[in-house]
Design a protein around this motif. Structure first.
Motif, PDB file in Angstrom:
ATOM      1  N   PRO A   1      -3.347 -22.520   8.976  1.00  0.00           N
ATOM      2  CA  PRO A   1      -3.245 -22.943   7.593  1.00  0.00           C
ATOM      3  C   PRO A   1      -2.785 -24.383   7.511  1.00  0.00           C
ATOM      4  N   SER A   2      -3.304 -25.068   6.557  1.00  0.00           N
ATOM      5  CA  SER A   2      -2.870 -26.433   6.458  1.00  0.00           C
ATOM      6  C   SER A   2      -1.903 -26.656   5.317  1.00  0.00           C
ATOM      7  N   GLY A   3      -2.040 -26.063   4.207  1.00  0.00           N
ATOM      8  CA  GLY A   3      -1.200 -26.434   3.065  1.00  0.00           C
ATOM      9  C   GLY A   3       0.254 -26.063   3.249  1.00  0.00           C
ATOM     10  N   SER A   4       0.993 -26.255   2.191  1.00  0.00           N
ATOM     11  CA  SER A   4       2.422 -26.002   2.280  1.00  0.00           C
ATOM     12  C   SER A   4       2.786 -24.783   1.454  1.00  0.00           C
ATOM     13  N   PHE A   5       1.900 -23.867   1.379  1.00  0.00           N
ATOM     14  CA  PHE A   5       2.162 -22.686   0.543  1.00  0.00           C
ATOM     15  C   PHE A   5       3.212 -21.781   1.167  1.00  0.00           C
ATOM     16  N   THR A   6       3.827 -21.026   0.309  1.00  0.00           N
ATOM     17  CA  THR A   6       4.707 -19.969   0.801  1.00  0.00           C
ATOM     18  C   THR A   6       4.205 -18.654   0.246  1.00  0.00           C
ATOM     19  N   THR A   7       4.573 -17.590   0.891  1.00  0.00           N
ATOM     20  CA  THR A   7       4.163 -16.267   0.424  1.00  0.00           C
ATOM     21  C   THR A   7       5.404 -15.418   0.181  1.00  0.00           C
ATOM     22  N   VAL A   8       5.191 -14.307  -0.483  1.00  0.00           N
ATOM     23  CA  VAL A   8       6.289 -13.412  -0.852  1.00  0.00           C
ATOM     24  C   VAL A   8       7.097 -13.019   0.381  1.00  0.00           C
ATOM     25  N   GLU A   9       6.389 -12.740   1.441  1.00  0.00           N
ATOM     26  CA  GLU A   9       7.049 -12.352   2.687  1.00  0.00           C
ATOM     27  C   GLU A   9       6.467 -13.248   3.778  1.00  0.00           C
ATOM     28  N   ALA A  10       7.325 -13.881   4.548  1.00  0.00           N
ATOM     29  CA  ALA A  10       6.852 -14.830   5.558  1.00  0.00           C
ATOM     30  C   ALA A  10       5.844 -14.172   6.498  1.00  0.00           C
ATOM     31  N   GLY A  11       4.750 -14.870   6.723  1.00  0.00           N
ATOM     32  CA  GLY A  11       3.745 -14.379   7.676  1.00  0.00           C
ATOM     33  C   GLY A  11       2.811 -13.326   7.106  1.00  0.00           C
ATOM     34  N   LYS A  12       3.035 -12.922   5.858  1.00  0.00           N
ATOM     35  CA  LYS A  12       2.209 -11.855   5.271  1.00  0.00           C
ATOM     36  C   LYS A  12       1.539 -12.358   3.997  1.00  0.00           C
ATOM     37  N   LEU A  13       0.420 -11.748   3.698  1.00  0.00           N
ATOM     38  CA  LEU A  13      -0.233 -11.979   2.406  1.00  0.00           C
ATOM     39  C   LEU A  13      -0.245 -10.634   1.682  1.00  0.00           C
ATOM     40  N   HIS A  14       0.565 -10.522   0.661  1.00  0.00           N
ATOM     41  CA  HIS A  14       0.614  -9.273  -0.100  1.00  0.00           C
ATOM     42  C   HIS A  14      -0.464  -9.267  -1.173  1.00  0.00           C
ATOM     43  N   MET A  15      -1.285  -8.248  -1.145  1.00  0.00           N
ATOM     44  CA  MET A  15      -2.345  -8.073  -2.153  1.00  0.00           C
ATOM     45  C   MET A  15      -2.002  -6.828  -2.969  1.00  0.00           C
ATOM     46  N   SER A  16      -1.799  -7.005  -4.255  1.00  0.00           N
ATOM     47  CA  SER A  16      -1.623  -5.811  -5.092  1.00  0.00           C
ATOM     48  C   SER A  16      -2.996  -5.372  -5.587  1.00  0.00           C
ATOM     49  N   THR A  17      -3.189  -4.072  -5.616  1.00  0.00           N
ATOM     50  CA  THR A  17      -4.482  -3.540  -6.023  1.00  0.00           C
ATOM     51  C   THR A  17      -4.306  -2.143  -6.604  1.00  0.00           C
ATOM     52  N   ASN A  18      -5.425  -1.594  -7.059  1.00  0.00           N
ATOM     53  CA  ASN A  18      -5.471  -0.213  -7.533  1.00  0.00           C
ATOM     54  C   ASN A  18      -6.665   0.401  -6.789  1.00  0.00           C
ATOM     55  N   ALA A  19      -6.375   1.126  -5.731  1.00  0.00           N
ATOM     56  CA  ALA A  19      -7.433   1.593  -4.821  1.00  0.00           C
ATOM     57  C   ALA A  19      -8.189   2.799  -5.392  1.00  0.00           C
ATOM     58  N   GLU A  20      -8.776   2.555  -6.547  1.00  0.00           N
ATOM     59  CA  GLU A  20      -9.479   3.607  -7.294  1.00  0.00           C
ATOM     60  C   GLU A  20     -10.773   3.037  -7.847  1.00  0.00           C
ATOM     61  N   PHE A  21     -11.341   2.066  -7.170  1.00  0.00           N
ATOM     62  CA  PHE A  21     -12.432   1.307  -7.775  1.00  0.00           C
ATOM     63  C   PHE A  21     -13.510   1.044  -6.726  1.00  0.00           C
ATOM     64  N   PRO A  22     -14.173   2.104  -6.263  1.00  0.00           N
ATOM     65  CA  PRO A  22     -15.172   1.940  -5.207  1.00  0.00           C
ATOM     66  C   PRO A  22     -16.369   1.134  -5.696  1.00  0.00           C
ATOM     67  N   PRO A  23     -16.992   0.291  -4.891  1.00  0.00           N
ATOM     68  CA  PRO A  23     -16.673   0.044  -3.474  1.00  0.00           C
ATOM     69  C   PRO A  23     -15.730  -1.141  -3.263  1.00  0.00           C
ATOM     70  N   TYR A  24     -15.068  -1.610  -4.308  1.00  0.00           N
ATOM     71  CA  TYR A  24     -14.185  -2.763  -4.139  1.00  0.00           C
ATOM     72  C   TYR A  24     -12.860  -2.371  -3.489  1.00  0.00           C
ATOM     73  N   GLU A  25     -12.311  -1.237  -3.917  1.00  0.00           N
ATOM     74  CA  GLU A  25     -11.127  -0.720  -3.247  1.00  0.00           C
ATOM     75  C   GLU A  25     -11.032   0.772  -3.476  1.00  0.00           C
ATOM     76  N   MET A  26     -10.797   1.478  -2.394  1.00  0.00           N
ATOM     77  CA  MET A  26     -10.609   2.926  -2.448  1.00  0.00           C
ATOM     78  C   MET A  26      -9.858   3.319  -1.184  1.00  0.00           C
ATOM     79  N   LEU A  27      -9.435   4.576  -1.112  1.00  0.00           N
ATOM     80  CA  LEU A  27      -8.741   5.037   0.089  1.00  0.00           C
ATOM     81  C   LEU A  27      -9.719   5.774   0.988  1.00  0.00           C
TER      82      LEU A  27
END
Ligand code: GLN
Length: 284
Positions: free
Chosen positions: A49-75
């Motif tokens: 990565p080049s920019g100076s961004f920070t994330t909620v948790e170091a080293g991780k990218l947290h994605m919030s979702t609702n995994a009820e929307f196939p085929p975009y997200e499901m379990l």
């Protein structure tokens, strides 16, 4: 019917879907509460990565979702989130040298989590709308969403008489927001619309006769119609509304926005994005 004009984001890029592309690794973990997380990404990575961004948790990218929307997200059968959004997010995380963590929650909660800085990105087939742009920022668009109307086979519901019927939608979605709006604004009024916790529950309400129609995005609609084949559901001809999907970030998080948008556009340019889409959507 009264069509609602979809909001077209000025910066939205219409995808011209080209090319092939290699697979990407997916990963993530599921959790049923917003704050929890799981993890992982096993792919070997590309650029640092080049920019100076920070994330909620170091080293991780947290994605919030609702995994009820196939085929975009499901379990999947093991309860892990899968789908186009999940794989695209994993590929973005990979490009940024981060590990994707998928936080699965309700649709409204997924949008709130990113607004409140509890997740880094929200991806859930999220439509860019003027109201939402006031509360969060969006990347370039990565897909066109077409909302359609599911009815029971042989029913008398048409695109033109929806205003006389009871309509099921998923709470908090643009389907709910537009349909429950006043007739002056192209809606049918709150009395004609019921918001359910998920699209699947809305479709069950159609099957059991609590509502006459369900308004929902086309790809989940196809999936729900197939899953309920015995109930004899069908999708009405025509488009109820057409929209753009994009990734949501907290307002003003410009460094992370630049990094995520840059990664997204690289994935589009090198065919990875299309490769992911092709895994989940077969050509008509
Ligand atoms: N595209 C719709 C919206 O953003 C529905 C998304 C969803 O149900 N996951 O409101």
């Amino acid at each position: 019917m009264k069509k609602i004009l979809a909001f077209a984001m000025a910066s939205a890029m219409v995808l011209s879907l080209a090319a092939c592309g290699g697979g990407t690794s997916t990963s993530s973990s599921k959790s049923s509460a917003p704050a929890t997380s799981g993890t992982q990404d096993s792919s070997s990575s590309s650029a640092a990565p080049s920019g100076s961004f920070t994330t909620v948790e170091a080293g991780k990218l947290h994605m919030s979702t609702n995994a009820e929307f196939p085929p975009y997200e499901m379990l999947d059968d093991a309860g892990n989130p899968i789908g186009i959004d999940v794989e695209v997010a994993a590929a973005i995380a990979n490009k940024l040298g981060l590990e994707l963590v998928v936080d699965d929650m309700g649709f409204d909660a997924a949008l709130l989590a990113v607004q409140n800085g509890q997740s880094d990105i929200a991806m859930a087939g999220i439509t860019v709308s003027e109201d939402r742009l006031a509360k969060m920022d969006f990347t370039d668009s990565y897909a066109t969403g077409v909302q359609v109307v599911i009815v029971k086979e042989g029913s008398d519901v048409t695109m033109d008489n929806l205003g006389e019927k009871m309509i099921g939608t998923q709470m908090g979605t643009t389907g709910y927001i537009y349909a429950s709006d006043t007739p002056d604004n192209g809606g049918y009024g709150e009395d004609h619309v019921i918001g359910y916790e998920t699209g699947a529950v809305a479709v069950q309400a159609l099957v059991s006769g609590q509502v006459d129609a369900v308004i929902i995005d086309n790809l989940p609609a196809q999936s729900y119609v197939e899953a309920n084949a015995a109930a004899g559901l069908t999708i009405l001809e025509g488009t109820w509304v057409e929209e753009d999907y994009a990734i949501a970030l907290q307002k003003g998080n410009t460094e992370l926005m630049a990094a995520v948008n840059g990664a997204l556009n690289e994935l589009k340019a090198d065919g990875t994005f299309q490769g992911i889409v092709d895994k989940y959507i077969t050509a008509d």
